[in-house]
Scaffold this active site. Structure first.
Site, PDB file in Angstrom:
ATOM      1  N   MET A  28       0.850  -1.199   0.000  1.00 24.38           N
ATOM      2  CA  MET A  28       0.000   0.000   0.000  1.00 24.38           C
ATOM      3  C   MET A  28       0.886   1.250   0.000  1.00 24.38           C
ATOM      4  O   MET A  28       0.438   2.328   0.381  1.00 24.38           O
ATOM      5  CB  MET A  28      -0.931  -0.012   1.206  1.00 24.38           C
ATOM      6  CG  MET A  28      -1.882  -1.215   1.164  1.00 24.38           C
ATOM      7  SD  MET A  28      -3.389  -1.013   2.137  1.00 24.38           S
ATOM      8  CE  MET A  28      -2.722  -0.760   3.756  1.00 24.38           C
ATOM      9  N   ASN A  30       4.188   3.851   0.914  1.00 27.13           N
ATOM     10  CA  ASN A  30       4.928   4.320   2.093  1.00 27.13           C
ATOM     11  C   ASN A  30       6.000   3.279   2.449  1.00 27.13           C
ATOM     12  O   ASN A  30       6.069   2.779   3.564  1.00 27.13           O
ATOM     13  CB  ASN A  30       3.974   4.578   3.266  1.00 27.13           C
ATOM     14  CG  ASN A  30       4.670   5.358   4.372  1.00 27.13           C
ATOM     15  OD1 ASN A  30       4.576   5.042   5.538  1.00 27.13           O
ATOM     16  ND2 ASN A  30       5.402   6.380   4.005  1.00 27.13           N
ATOM     17  N   LEU A  31       6.804   2.981   1.455  1.00 27.07           N
ATOM     18  CA  LEU A  31       7.706   1.829   1.538  1.00 27.07           C
ATOM     19  C   LEU A  31       8.865   2.068   2.500  1.00 27.07           C
ATOM     20  O   LEU A  31       9.425   3.163   2.552  1.00 27.07           O
ATOM     21  CB  LEU A  31       8.247   1.519   0.140  1.00 27.07           C
ATOM     22  CG  LEU A  31       7.161   1.263  -0.911  1.00 27.07           C
ATOM     23  CD1 LEU A  31       7.803   0.955  -2.266  1.00 27.07           C
ATOM     24  CD2 LEU A  31       6.224   0.138  -0.508  1.00 27.07           C
ATOM     25  N   HIS A  35       9.673  -3.566   3.126  1.00 26.88           N
ATOM     26  CA  HIS A  35       9.145  -3.794   1.767  1.00 26.88           C
ATOM     27  C   HIS A  35      10.278  -4.101   0.794  1.00 26.88           C
ATOM     28  O   HIS A  35      10.162  -4.972  -0.061  1.00 26.88           O
ATOM     29  CB  HIS A  35       8.410  -2.545   1.259  1.00 26.88           C
ATOM     30  CG  HIS A  35       7.148  -2.224   1.999  1.00 26.88           C
ATOM     31  ND1 HIS A  35       7.041  -1.129   2.835  1.00 26.88           N
ATOM     32  CD2 HIS A  35       5.948  -2.826   2.023  1.00 26.88           C
ATOM     33  CE1 HIS A  35       5.821  -1.082   3.335  1.00 26.88           C
ATOM     34  NE2 HIS A  35       5.137  -2.096   2.867  1.00 26.88           N
ATOM     35  N   GLN A  59     -10.341  -2.638   2.764  1.00 30.39           N
ATOM     36  CA  GLN A  59      -9.833  -3.298   3.967  1.00 30.39           C
ATOM     37  C   GLN A  59      -9.732  -2.365   5.173  1.00 30.39           C
ATOM     38  O   GLN A  59      -9.214  -2.758   6.209  1.00 30.39           O
ATOM     39  CB  GLN A  59      -8.500  -3.994   3.687  1.00 30.39           C
ATOM     40  CG  GLN A  59      -7.318  -3.075   3.431  1.00 30.39           C
ATOM     41  CD  GLN A  59      -6.106  -3.863   2.933  1.00 30.39           C
ATOM     42  OE1 GLN A  59      -6.088  -4.354   1.808  1.00 30.39           O
ATOM     43  NE2 GLN A  59      -5.089  -3.997   3.771  1.00 30.39           N
ATOM     44  N   GLY A 146       4.999 -10.346   3.861  1.00 32.77           N
ATOM     45  CA  GLY A 146       5.817 -10.338   5.075  1.00 32.77           C
ATOM     46  C   GLY A 146       5.132 -11.061   6.226  1.00 32.77           C
ATOM     47  O   GLY A 146       3.912 -11.026   6.369  1.00 32.77           O
ATOM     48  N   LYS A 147       5.967 -11.685   7.059  1.00 38.01           N
ATOM     49  CA  LYS A 147       5.454 -12.357   8.260  1.00 38.01           C
ATOM     50  C   LYS A 147       4.973 -11.357   9.302  1.00 38.01           C
ATOM     51  O   LYS A 147       4.339 -11.729  10.280  1.00 38.01           O
ATOM     52  CB  LYS A 147       6.568 -13.199   8.894  1.00 38.01           C
ATOM     53  CG  LYS A 147       6.862 -14.485   8.187  1.00 38.01           C
ATOM     54  CD  LYS A 147       7.760 -15.300   9.116  1.00 38.01           C
ATOM     55  CE  LYS A 147       8.446 -16.410   8.384  1.00 38.01           C
ATOM     56  NZ  LYS A 147       9.417 -17.090   9.265  1.00 38.01           N
ATOM     57  N   ASP A 149       2.664  -9.317   9.061  1.00 38.51           N
ATOM     58  CA  ASP A 149       1.203  -9.461   9.062  1.00 38.51           C
ATOM     59  C   ASP A 149       0.891 -10.962   9.004  1.00 38.51           C
ATOM     60  O   ASP A 149       0.485 -11.488   7.977  1.00 38.51           O
ATOM     61  CB  ASP A 149       0.602  -8.712   7.872  1.00 38.51           C
ATOM     62  CG  ASP A 149       0.842  -7.223   7.979  1.00 38.51           C
ATOM     63  OD1 ASP A 149       0.383  -6.618   8.951  1.00 38.51           O
ATOM     64  OD2 ASP A 149       1.526  -6.661   7.096  1.00 38.51           O
TER      65      ASP A 149
END
Ligand code: PAF
Length: 278
Positions: A28, A30-31, A35, A59, A146-147, A149
């Site tokens: 989404m 805003n890296l 990321h 979401q 990514g883990k 989340d």
């Protein structure tokens, strides 16, 4: 790096290289370094790396941070370019949702009505819907999540299995600041004082891991103590919970499945999540 605001444009570009193995890293924007590490993992598994940036309204709950979610498109492009990403899919909302999205992915309630799903009703339905749509648009052979989340990753893996999608899901390790705080786009909401306090969440998870390694069997006590410790330092904890890694269910007393401890807590106005495999 080619930037594609439209589905047709992206598909045409990918069609130029039909035999390439394609990896998708949905974001989404805003890296941060977390990321970028997912982009690098994608590169290890594919010939062509596609990143997406789309802040998915579906979401976010009505009282969540959709409007103030950080939008840093120019800086994000520079970081992706530097990381060697080949294509960026960055649609406007009118491209992703030209009509209201009437069809949704309804994840297994046993996977959503708990932990983050309990605090964010509808979040995982909106997330899974956009991820399936991105999979259909990009048609990747590999996708990297990514883990950090953890529940999101578990739901996506189950969706891929149940729909028999021909996509390999790669699980990216969480990137952390030197003091242990998991990198997150939402860390930018923290005040200077809160930023100093924030690593306590990770320290509590590490403490639980150490106590379990030392033979502690009373998981409920560990969870309760961690919640109390956070609350004593001004946090509003949602949960600290020890779960099975595979399905995030509460393990039975003699269940020796691999475990993960997950936590979510509010510090001031910012809700932080973290987890640790134990
Ligand atoms: O993890 C995220 O950034 C989002 O949930 C995702 C997977 C890009 C879907 O919008």
């Amino acid at each position: 790096m080619q930037i594609h605001p439209t589905i047709d444009g992206l598909r045409a570009a990918l069609a130029a290289n039909p035999n390439a193995r394609v990896a998708l890293v949905p974001t989404m924007g805003n890296l941060h370094d977390g990321h970028i590490s997912l982009m690098r993992q994608a590169r290890e598994h594919a010939d062509v790396v596609v990143a997406s940036i789309f802040i998915n309204r579906l979401q976010f709950g009505p009282n969540e941070d959709f409007d103030k979610y950080p939008r840093t498109f120019e800086a994000d492009c520079a970081r992706l370019e530097e990381a060697g990403v080949d294509h960026l899919f960055a649609p406007l909302e009118a491209e992703m949702y030209p009509t209201p999205q009437h069809y949704h992915v309804e994840p297994n309630p046993a996977h959503t009505d708990m932990l983050d799903g309990a605090a964010r009703p509808g979040h995982f339905r909106g997330m899974a819907t956009v991820v399936l749509k991105l999979f259909n648009i990009v048609r990747p052979q590999v996708a990297v999540f990514g883990k950090k989340d953890y529940q999101q990753l578990m739901i996506i893996s189950n969706m891929v299995n149940e729909f028999a999608l021909p996509i390999e899901i790669i699980r990216g390790e969480t990137c952390r600041a030197d003091d242990g705080l998991a990198l997150s786009s939402r860390n930018g909401y923290l005040s200077a004082e809160e930023r100093v306090e924030a690593p306590r969440l990770q320290r509590q998870l590490r403490r639980i891991r150490e106590r379990i390694a030392a033979g502690e069997r009373d998981r409920l006590r560990l969870e309760t103590e961690a919640v109390a410790e956070l609350a004593a330092h001004g946090w509003q904890p949602d949960y600290v919970s020890i779960r099975r890694r595979s399905d995030l269910q509460v393990p039975a007393a003699h269940d020796d499945s691999p475990l993960v401890v997950l936590a979510a807590a509010r510090l001031g106005k910012t809700r932080l999540i973290d987890n640790l495999e134990i």
